[in-house]
Design an enzyme around this catalytic site. Structure first.
Site, PDB file in Angstrom:
ATOM      1  N   VAL A  17       0.829  -1.206   0.000  1.00  7.81           N
ATOM      2  CA  VAL A  17       0.000   0.000   0.000  1.00  7.81           C
ATOM      3  C   VAL A  17       0.863   1.256   0.000  1.00  7.81           C
ATOM      4  CG1 VAL A  17      -1.737   1.315   1.276  1.00  7.81           C
ATOM      5  CG2 VAL A  17      -1.919  -1.171   1.134  1.00  7.81           C
ATOM      6  N   ARG A  48      11.468  -0.491   7.638  1.00  8.15           N
ATOM      7  CA  ARG A  48      12.287  -1.375   8.457  1.00  8.15           C
ATOM      8  C   ARG A  48      13.542  -1.819   7.725  1.00  8.15           C
ATOM      9  NH1 ARG A  48       8.657  -6.209  10.542  1.00  8.15           N
ATOM     10  NH2 ARG A  48       7.913  -6.057   8.389  1.00  8.15           N
ATOM     11  N   LYS A 107      -6.767  -1.072  10.547  1.00  8.59           N
ATOM     12  CA  LYS A 107      -8.051  -1.521  11.125  1.00  8.59           C
ATOM     13  C   LYS A 107      -7.873  -2.171  12.489  1.00  8.59           C
ATOM     14  CE  LYS A 107      -7.592  -5.493   8.082  1.00  8.59           C
ATOM     15  NZ  LYS A 107      -6.567  -4.859   7.216  1.00  8.59           N
ATOM     16  N   LYS A 207     -13.013  -4.635  11.267  1.00  4.72           N
ATOM     17  CA  LYS A 207     -13.759  -3.682  10.441  1.00  4.72           C
ATOM     18  C   LYS A 207     -15.177  -3.493  10.973  1.00  4.72           C
ATOM     19  CE  LYS A 207     -11.054  -5.080   6.421  1.00  4.72           C
ATOM     20  NZ  LYS A 207     -11.048  -5.876   5.173  1.00  4.72           N
TER      21      LYS A 207
END
Length: 430
Positions: A17, A48, A107, A207
């Site tokens: 993403v 990272r 989420k 969610k």
């Protein structure tokens, strides 16, 4: 008038993403500038593994010290796409402490600690936006928080996990077993190497908690959501569903009680009629059905995961937050004024489809029917097949409290004429 000084953005995480967010910020820079009213600049990327090649991203922007990036004093907005609880929670809190608004796709964190994060944002006078945390590219959080802010939402039911929908769709359309369908989902990249979060309903439950809080203006945590996975769904269940004119979906269902005094939130597989709009949602797509008092029934549909779709939702939030920055304002925060309790699953009124293996002899049906009656559960339909001393009995109930239905099933297991309970599934979407 267009502002020339750019709004600076820190990107926390640069996986599937995050890399798409960075790409779109670069390729659509002129459009974003026009829509916001000021340029936006990717000022730093916290990762990272700094040695990894990230196409299109200036290596000079890459750092492993996310905290230092947030504390350097010139960042306006942080985009958090790390996932998980830590270090994401600490970094978001650090952002607020340093005057930085946050866009998140996390989420799990929002379902667990959304109230605390909202409170931190409000105290700092900053924004916390998270459209991408639920249903990928589908505009859902903002319509529920803003477009329906003047209405009363009574029910939300939807498919909010693309992996599980792909698996169940393949089982339905091809007759494949669960493992075969899961293997195909894994090969195509829809399922993770460890699919537990998806197939056991944890992802959908997170969610559901977020959506319930928005829909009912109350605080709903992940622990409040009843969760049941789909690993036990079989080809036989789909055969039974087809005989009823149904299919099977893993659903998130959020409801306001009829008296308005409580809410329920649950995730589990369920049979739904083929005539219901959610029954036609195929492959890895998501869809959410919202029932509001004035607006009526609304359906939101689209790709629920993936780098580009999720990045689209992130960038939509970025535009909104940047506009707020320029206006020296903030968007809507947490709305939890109703403080409604979350009722346990046992209080939910639902229907059951129960398949029993029984002895093929006189009186079995009467014994089973008596057991249902003793627990206050009314039978809608019964189908019986049998030969060679064995039989199957399929019972579909009318609506009753889930606790009564569960008690009925436990009583059925104790009957000497019942060899076993082959499957139990709720029936929804009437």
């Amino acid at each position: 008038m267009m502002r020339t000084r750019p709004l600076k953005v820190a990107l926390l995480g640069c996986g599937v993403v995050g890399s798409e967010v960075a790409r779109i910020m670069t390729t659509h820079a002129d459009d974003l500038t026009a829509r916001i009213g000021a340029p936006v600049e990717l000022a730093g990327v916290a990762v990272r593994r700094p040695s990894k090649v990230r196409e299109g991203i200036d290596p000079a922007l890459v750092t492993t010290d996310a905290t230092a990036l947030l504390k350097r004093g010139d960042i306006d907005v942080a985009i958090e796409v790390i996932g998980g609880i830590e270090p994401a929670r600490t970094l978001i809190t650090t952002a607020f402490e340093n005057g930085i608004s946050v866009v998140s796709a996390n989420k799990a964190l929002l379902a667990q600690d959304g109230a605390a994060l909202h409170a931190a944002a409000e105290t700092a006078g900053l924004d916390l936006y998270y459209e991408a945390a639920v249903a990928g590219a589908i505009p859902l959080v903002r319509p529920m928080r803003e477009s329906l802010a003047g209405d009363k939402i009574n029910r939300v039911m939807g498919i909010v996990n693309g992996t599980t929908n792909f698996i169940l769709d393949k089982m339905d359309s091809t007759g494949a077993g669960y493992q075969e369908a899961l293997d195909e989902a894994t090969a195509l990249g829809y399922a993770e190497a460890d699919p537990t979060a998806d197939v056991e309903g944890y992802d959908a439950a997170a969610k559901a908690a977020i959506l319930a809080g928005i829909a009912f203006h109350t605080r709903v945590r992940l622990d409040d959501v009843y969760r049941e996975g789909m690993t036990e769904v079989s080809a036989a269940d789909f055969a039974s569903a087809k005989r009823m004119g149904c299919t099977i979906k893993l659903l998130a269902i959020l409801e306001r009680a009829a008296d308005g005094e409580s809410v329920t939130a649950r995730v589990h597989p369920a049979m739904i009629p083929l005539t219901h709009p959610l029954a036609s949602v195929r492959e890895a797509y998501n869809a959410v059905f919202v029932e509001a008092e004035a607006a009526g029934r609304l359906m939101f549909y689209g790709p629920g995961a993936g780098g580009a779709p999720t990045a689209s939702a992130v960038l939509g939030d970025l535009v909104a937050v940047c506009r707020n920055k320029l206006a020296e304002a903030t968007g809507p925060g947490e709305s939890a004024y109703t403080q409604l309790p979350v009722s346990p699953m046992g209080d939910v009124v639902t229907r059951y489809h129960i398949s029993l293996d029984v002895a093929d002899k006189p009186g079995v049906l009467a014994q089973v029917a008596t057991t249902f009656a003793e627990h206050g559960v009314s039978i809608d339909t019964v189908r019986q097949q049998g030969k060679d001393g064995e039989a199957s009995l399929v019972v579909v109930t009318h609506r009753a409290p889930d606790a009564a239905l569960s008690g009925t099933v436990e009583a059925l297991r104790k009957l000497d004429t019942v060899r076993g309970v082959a499957s139990i599934m709720r029936v929804e979407g009437e």
